[in-house]
Design a protein around this motif. Sequence first.
Motif, PDB file in Angstrom:
ATOM      1  N   LEU A   1       0.805  -1.218   0.000  1.00  0.00           N
ATOM      2  CA  LEU A   1       0.000   0.000   0.000  1.00  0.00           C
ATOM      3  C   LEU A   1       0.838   1.267   0.000  1.00  0.00           C
ATOM      4  O   LEU A   1       0.350   2.322  -0.423  1.00  0.00           O
ATOM      5  CB  LEU A   1      -0.915   0.024   1.236  1.00  0.00           C
ATOM      6  CG  LEU A   1      -1.904  -1.150   1.383  1.00  0.00           C
ATOM      7  CD1 LEU A   1      -2.736  -0.944   2.639  1.00  0.00           C
ATOM      8  CD2 LEU A   1      -2.790  -1.260   0.162  1.00  0.00           C
TER       9      LEU A   1
ATOM     10  N   VAL B   1      -5.514  -6.878   8.551  1.00  0.00           N
ATOM     11  CA  VAL B   1      -6.874  -6.335   8.540  1.00  0.00           C
ATOM     12  C   VAL B   1      -7.817  -7.316   9.250  1.00  0.00           C
ATOM     13  O   VAL B   1      -7.827  -8.514   8.899  1.00  0.00           O
ATOM     14  CB  VAL B   1      -7.342  -6.078   7.105  1.00  0.00           C
ATOM     15  CG1 VAL B   1      -8.791  -5.596   7.090  1.00  0.00           C
ATOM     16  CG2 VAL B   1      -6.437  -5.066   6.427  1.00  0.00           C
TER      17      VAL B   1
ATOM     18  N   THR C   1      -9.898  -1.706   7.895  1.00  0.00           N
ATOM     19  CA  THR C   1      -9.005  -1.272   6.815  1.00  0.00           C
ATOM     20  C   THR C   1      -7.710  -0.753   7.436  1.00  0.00           C
ATOM     21  O   THR C   1      -7.639  -0.487   8.641  1.00  0.00           O
ATOM     22  CB  THR C   1      -9.638  -0.140   5.975  1.00  0.00           C
ATOM     23  OG1 THR C   1      -9.904   0.983   6.836  1.00  0.00           O
ATOM     24  CG2 THR C   1     -10.920  -0.600   5.308  1.00  0.00           C
ATOM     25  N   VAL C   2      -6.714  -0.621   6.601  1.00  0.00           N
ATOM     26  CA  VAL C   2      -5.459  -0.035   7.063  1.00  0.00           C
ATOM     27  C   VAL C   2      -5.673   1.467   7.242  1.00  0.00           C
ATOM     28  O   VAL C   2      -6.149   2.140   6.312  1.00  0.00           O
ATOM     29  CB  VAL C   2      -4.333  -0.287   6.050  1.00  0.00           C
ATOM     30  CG1 VAL C   2      -3.026   0.341   6.542  1.00  0.00           C
ATOM     31  CG2 VAL C   2      -4.154  -1.776   5.805  1.00  0.00           C
TER      32      VAL C   2
ATOM     33  N   VAL D   1      -0.754   4.753   6.216  1.00  0.00           N
ATOM     34  CA  VAL D   1      -0.285   4.704   4.823  1.00  0.00           C
ATOM     35  C   VAL D   1       0.530   5.951   4.506  1.00  0.00           C
ATOM     36  O   VAL D   1       1.615   5.877   3.923  1.00  0.00           O
ATOM     37  CB  VAL D   1      -1.478   4.572   3.852  1.00  0.00           C
ATOM     38  CG1 VAL D   1      -0.992   4.626   2.404  1.00  0.00           C
ATOM     39  CG2 VAL D   1      -2.247   3.282   4.121  1.00  0.00           C
TER      40      VAL D   1
ATOM     41  N   GLU E   1      -0.539  -4.894   3.247  1.00  0.00           N
ATOM     42  CA  GLU E   1      -1.837  -5.245   3.830  1.00  0.00           C
ATOM     43  C   GLU E   1      -1.930  -6.762   3.901  1.00  0.00           C
ATOM     44  O   GLU E   1      -1.761  -7.462   2.894  1.00  0.00           O
ATOM     45  CB  GLU E   1      -2.966  -4.692   2.971  1.00  0.00           C
ATOM     46  CG  GLU E   1      -4.353  -5.052   3.495  1.00  0.00           C
ATOM     47  CD  GLU E   1      -5.453  -4.698   2.513  1.00  0.00           C
ATOM     48  OE1 GLU E   1      -5.584  -5.424   1.490  1.00  0.00           O
ATOM     49  OE2 GLU E   1      -6.130  -3.679   2.731  1.00  0.00           O
TER      50      GLU E   1
END
Length: 488
Positions: free
Chosen positions: A28, A97, A103-104, A109, A121
Motif C-alpha cells: 500500500l 486487517v 481497513t489499514v 499509509v 496489507e
Amino acid sequence: MADPTAPPTPPVPLAALLAREDLGLRQLAGPDAQAADTAVQWVHTSEMADPYPYLLGGELLLTAGVHITDPTGAGGSLDAYVARIVAAGGAALGFGVAPVHDTVPPALVAACDHYGLPLLEVPPRTTFSGVARAVWRLMAEARHTELRRVTEAQQGLATAAARPDPVPAVLRQLAARLGGLTVLYGPDGTELQTAGQAPHAARDALRELTGVVRRTAPAAPASAADTAGATHLAAYALGGGHGFALGVATDRRGPGDHTIAGAAVVLLSLLTGEHQGASEAARSAALVRLLVGAPAEETGPLLGSDLWTVVHARGEHTPLAASALAAALGSGLVDPRGDGDAVRLLVPADREITALEGWTLGASAPAPTAGLAAADTKAARALRRAEATRTPLVRQHACGGVADLVDPEEADAHARALLAPLAENEALTDTLRTWLSLHGSWDRTAVALGVHRNTIRQRIARCASLLTTDLNDPDTRMELWFALTRDR
C-alpha cells in the motif's frame, strides 16, 4: 555447531513474498519492493506502541494495530510509530486487517510513504504465522540454492587447479563464478595474472585495497572489503608469507561469495608457494647450511626472525589442511608430518598464536634458533596437555618464575641429582612430568601419553619407589616439578 564453510542464510526479497498468491499480500505504501530490491531478514510480531527496543534490523514487522486507538493518527502518533520502526532498521511493516481494524488506517499509509517504509496489507484469511512460515520456506530454498552454488564453485576451482596452467585457470574460474574481475598481485603490488572485467576506476581502487593485506606487519588483516562506486571490492592475503594477494571486484556480493573466494585463496596459496622471493631464497640457504653443518647462530638470521615459536598441531591430516593452517598462523615453515601424526610449524615470535577451529595446538615459548630443539620438545608436551585437557590451545610460557632466581648451574646439578634414579628410564621421567603437569590426573595423563590408566598408575608407583619419596606430598611435587623443568 554451524558449518564454517557454509554461506550465511540469504535474505528473502520482499517482492518474492508479495508474489505468493496464497498469502494475498498487497503493498500500500513505500518504495516499490521490486525496484528498491527490499529484503527481509526475519519476521517479528508486535502490538507495542514502540517496538524499537525489540527490533534488530531487517525485520518484516507484523501488527494487527491493537495499539492504535485513534486511526486518524491525531497528534502524530502513527507518524512517530513509523519513524521508530525506520530508526530501528525495520525492512517493512505488515498490517493485518480484522479483527481490530477493517481497513489499514490512511494515516499509517501516509506515514509509511513519508518515511519510505514498505507497508503491506495482510488480508483476514492470512495468519501471521502463515507469513512467517512462508518467509522461512523462502529462506530455506535460497539457502539450498546458495549451498549448491558454493559446492559447484569449489568443485570447479579444484578442477581448475589441476590444469597445466593452474593459476590463470583458477582466476578464470573464480571470475566466472563471481561474475567480475579477479587479479593476482605480486609482493610489490604488480598485477601478475588477471581474469574477467571491471571498470578502470575499480581496478585502481582494488590495487590500493590489496596493499592493506600485503603489509608485513603482524596486525595486517587477512582480508579487506570496500566499494568503488557500485562495484564491490575484496582483497585476500595469500598464505605462506610470500606477499601475494588476491583481488576481486564484482557488481554484486552474494552470501556465498566469501566462501567461494576463500577456497580460491587456499588453492592460490598452495600454487604461489612454489614462487620464491628473496626472503624464501634466504630461508632455503639457511636450511642448506644447517644440513651441511653450519652453526645455528650463523643460519638463524637468514630465516628472517631472531625468535621463533614452535607449534605442534593435530587435526585434519591432509597437505591441504596443513597448508591452510600454516597460512592462518602466518608461516611458510611447516612440516605436515612432524612428531607422530602432528603437524609442526615454525612461526615468527611476533605472530600471535590463536586457537583455530578443527585443530588442537601446543605452542612453545619464543626461542632463538639455537634453542629450537628444546622448544620443539616443549611444544610437543604442550600439545599432549591440550589433548588431555580438551583445550584448543596450550602455550608454554617463557617466564621461569622462581626457577629464574636460582643459579642455572646449581639448578641443573640439583635436578640431575634428584632425578638420577630415573635417568635410565625415559618413559618413567616423561610419565612423571606429564602426570605432575596434569595435577595428578590418571585419566588425563593416560590420554596425553596414549596408554592405559593402569599403566600410568604402575609407572607413578615405580617412580615413587625409585625416588623413595611420597608423591602425594605437595612439597615433593613442587621440588620434582622444578627439577623436571630443568631436565630438558
